[in-house]
Scaffold this active site. Structure first.
Site, short mmCIF file in Angstrom:
data_model
loop_
_atom_site.label_atom_id
_atom_site.label_comp_id
_atom_site.label_asym_id
_atom_site.label_seq_id
_atom_site.Cartn_x
_atom_site.Cartn_y
_atom_site.Cartn_z
N VAL A 162 -5.26 -2.84 8.35
CA VAL A 162 -6.41 -3.74 8.21
C VAL A 162 -6.41 -4.22 6.77
O VAL A 162 -6.16 -3.42 5.84
CB VAL A 162 -7.73 -3.00 8.55
CG1 VAL A 162 -8.95 -3.86 8.24
CG2 VAL A 162 -7.73 -2.55 10.00
N PHE B 267 0.83 -1.21 0.00
CA PHE B 267 0.00 0.00 0.00
C PHE B 267 0.87 1.26 0.00
O PHE B 267 0.56 2.24 -0.67
CB PHE B 267 -0.93 -0.01 1.22
CG PHE B 267 -1.69 1.27 1.42
CD1 PHE B 267 -2.80 1.56 0.64
CD2 PHE B 267 -1.30 2.19 2.39
CE1 PHE B 267 -3.51 2.75 0.81
CE2 PHE B 267 -2.00 3.37 2.57
CZ PHE B 267 -3.10 3.65 1.78
N GLU B 268 1.98 1.20 0.74
CA GLU B 268 2.87 2.36 0.84
C GLU B 268 3.89 2.41 -0.30
O GLU B 268 4.83 3.20 -0.26
CB GLU B 268 3.57 2.35 2.20
CG GLU B 268 2.60 2.62 3.34
CD GLU B 268 3.26 2.70 4.70
OE1 GLU B 268 4.47 2.41 4.84
OE2 GLU B 268 2.55 3.06 5.66
N ASN C 89 -1.42 10.06 2.40
CA ASN C 89 -2.49 9.23 2.95
C ASN C 89 -3.51 10.13 3.64
O ASN C 89 -3.63 10.16 4.87
CB ASN C 89 -1.92 8.18 3.90
CG ASN C 89 -2.94 7.12 4.27
OD1 ASN C 89 -4.13 7.27 4.03
ND2 ASN C 89 -2.46 6.05 4.89
N GLU D 143 3.91 1.87 15.56
CA GLU D 143 4.71 1.64 14.35
C GLU D 143 3.82 1.39 13.14
O GLU D 143 4.01 2.01 12.10
CB GLU D 143 5.66 0.45 14.56
CG GLU D 143 6.51 0.12 13.38
CD GLU D 143 7.51 1.20 12.99
OE1 GLU D 143 7.98 1.18 11.83
OE2 GLU D 143 7.83 2.07 13.82
N GLY E 219 -14.84 -0.98 10.90
CA GLY E 219 -14.60 -0.63 12.29
C GLY E 219 -13.38 -1.27 12.92
O GLY E 219 -13.05 -0.96 14.06
N TYR F 174 -7.00 10.69 11.86
CA TYR F 174 -6.23 11.04 13.06
C TYR F 174 -6.58 12.43 13.56
O TYR F 174 -6.72 12.65 14.76
CB TYR F 174 -4.74 10.92 12.79
CG TYR F 174 -4.29 9.51 12.49
CD1 TYR F 174 -4.77 8.41 13.20
CD2 TYR F 174 -3.38 9.25 11.47
CE1 TYR F 174 -4.37 7.13 12.92
CE2 TYR F 174 -2.96 7.96 11.19
CZ TYR F 174 -3.46 6.90 11.92
OH TYR F 174 -3.05 5.62 11.64
N GLY G 25 -13.26 -0.28 6.52
CA GLY G 25 -14.57 0.34 6.60
C GLY G 25 -15.56 -0.40 7.49
O GLY G 25 -16.73 -0.05 7.54
N GLY H 213 -10.14 -0.95 12.12
CA GLY H 213 -9.06 0.03 12.29
C GLY H 213 -9.30 0.94 13.49
O GLY H 213 -8.40 1.17 14.29
#
Length: 160
Positions: free
Chosen positions: A87, A26-27, A124, A83, A95, A131, A93, A97
């Site tokens: 998910v 993903f990253e 992101n 760190e 819940g 956050y 989506g 996470g």
């Protein structure tokens, strides 16, 4: 969707490693993961564990994880560093996470730390917005600095 959040066991580390690899993809760093499930078992479950890991389990399968460890701030004292929180894409989506994130914050409070911190990629925006909505401060004026093993070796060679 019914799921539970629990502290990971050493037997969970192959699934945790799968999630770490999914996060790396993903990253956009799919080849960056060099650790093994055995490394995670050794480092997280020996006499002096390097980290604490929580997993989200649904229908008997680990679908998410959050891995954190202690750091020390000269301003705040003992802190928690989150760190990774990931998910599986197919389970986002639902819940998991938010539940993992909440468990890490609860763990930090249980440990009596004054701060929990982590790093999020600037692109992101979904995570950054989450956050921010949770009450965390997303800094834009601090830069993360890292030195990989090859760079450390070269630096030390030059320093001698």
């Amino acid at each position: 969707m019914e799921f539970k959040i629990r502290k990971a066991t050493s037997e969970d580390m192959p699934a945790v490693l799968e999630l770490i690899q999914e996060l790396a993809e993903f990253e956009k760093e799919p080849d960056a993961v060099i650790i093994s499930a055995e490394d995670l078992k050794r480092d997280g479950f020996g006499t002096n564990p390097a980290f604490t890991c929580f997993v989200a389990e649904a229908a008997g399968k680990i679908e998410g994880m959050a891995l954190c460890y202690f750091r020390y701030s000269t301003w705040k004292g003992k802190t928690i560093h989150l760190e990774d929180l990931v998910v599986r894409e197919s389970m986002r989506g639902k819940g998991l996470g938010n539940a993992l994130y909440t468990r890490v914050i609860e763990f930090a409070k249980e440990q009596g730390v004054k701060r929990t911190e982590w790093v999020v990629l600037d692109w992101n925006t979904h995570a950054r917005d989450f956050y921010s909505r949770s009450g965390a401060t997303v800094f834009t004026d601090w830069c993360t600095v890292q030195m990989e093993e090859n760079a450390m070796n070269k630096f030390l060679e030059k320093s001698r």
